[in-house]
Design a protein around this motif. Sequence first.
Motif, mmCIF file in Angstrom:
data_model
loop_
_atom_site.group_PDB
_atom_site.id
_atom_site.type_symbol
_atom_site.label_atom_id
_atom_site.label_comp_id
_atom_site.label_asym_id
_atom_site.label_seq_id
_atom_site.Cartn_x
_atom_site.Cartn_y
_atom_site.Cartn_z
ATOM 1 N N GLU A 158 0.836 -1.192 0.000
ATOM 2 C CA GLU A 158 0.000 0.000 0.000
ATOM 3 C C GLU A 158 0.879 1.253 0.000
ATOM 4 N N LYS A 159 1.749 1.355 0.988
ATOM 5 C CA LYS A 159 2.686 2.477 1.068
ATOM 6 C C LYS A 159 4.105 1.931 0.973
ATOM 7 N N ILE A 160 4.855 2.438 -0.017
ATOM 8 C CA ILE A 160 6.216 1.945 -0.283
ATOM 9 C C ILE A 160 7.176 3.131 -0.283
ATOM 10 N N GLU A 161 8.201 3.057 0.538
ATOM 11 C CA GLU A 161 9.201 4.127 0.620
ATOM 12 C C GLU A 161 10.593 3.511 0.534
ATOM 13 N N VAL A 162 11.384 3.981 -0.420
ATOM 14 C CA VAL A 162 12.759 3.517 -0.595
ATOM 15 C C VAL A 162 13.677 4.729 -0.597
ATOM 16 N N ILE A 163 14.576 4.807 0.391
ATOM 17 C CA ILE A 163 15.490 5.941 0.506
ATOM 18 C C ILE A 163 16.893 5.423 0.745
ATOM 19 N N ARG A 164 17.886 6.229 0.393
ATOM 20 C CA ARG A 164 19.269 5.841 0.647
ATOM 21 C C ARG A 164 19.627 6.191 2.076
ATOM 22 N N ASN A 165 20.247 5.232 2.759
ATOM 23 C CA ASN A 165 20.668 5.419 4.150
ATOM 24 C C ASN A 165 22.123 5.862 4.178
ATOM 25 N N SER A 166 22.402 6.964 4.847
ATOM 26 C CA SER A 166 23.764 7.495 4.886
ATOM 27 C C SER A 166 24.660 6.767 5.880
ATOM 28 N N ASP A 167 24.061 5.962 6.775
ATOM 29 C CA ASP A 167 24.837 5.221 7.778
ATOM 30 C C ASP A 167 25.574 4.063 7.111
ATOM 31 N N THR A 168 26.878 3.985 7.254
ATOM 32 C CA THR A 168 27.677 2.930 6.611
ATOM 33 C C THR A 168 28.124 1.857 7.601
#
Length: 243
Positions: A158-168
């Motif tokens: 229903e709700k899809i969120e894909v973001i880049r994570n800055s934590d390595t």
Amino acid sequence: MQNNGDVKILGSGECGGGIYNEVKICGSGDIKGDIQCNELKILGAGDVSGNVKAKEIKISGALDIDGNIEGENVSVSGALDIKGDINCNYFKIAGAIDVDGNTKAEKIELKGAAEISGNCEAETFTSSGVFEIGGMLNAGDIIIKLKGKNTVEEIGGEKIEVIRNSDTTFGKIFKFSIAFGSGPSKLECQTIEGDDIYLEYTKAETVRGKKIVLGEGCHIENIEYSESFNMSKDSKAESIKQI
């Protein structure tokens, strides 16, 4: 069937399948056959030649299972290799899992690495680790914070969120063992379908939904939307169609 009490393996040993209260392996232990218990704790190395059914499963060491897992709460901070399916209420992965079958839970929280050959199904799926899913990822709410390369055949929700994570931090911890997650942080998928979709650093053939927003770093071949579509200048869509 009779409850056989507790089993504790502190050195090297084995026990037969059956019904137990608590099963704890701190050394190296083999369980021959199906096992049912209230709590299963693996602090060392365990091998089960059968199915596991337990209310609480905690794996801090390494566990190999030839069959399926059925439980209420499953927590992995070590390594789990399972030949069958996983079915539970809450599944937390801070270590590494390799599942030959399907994975189903009410809530899945991934902070480590997951390789699932079949489908992955949940009401809520959150990831700040890496995954390789051979089938479909299907959940009501999906939040993916990209670390390394993530791949899945299809995503539905229903709700899809894909973001880049800055934590390595993840990459520094797991780079020695998770080859499939190496490389730049991105998501690769054939099809993504949902109601409300926000994507960053995603490569897909088709994205279909009511409201679609492409943030930075996306390359999508086909966009199909019914209500609204917005795209960052840093992303690319080959075909955009309102349906």
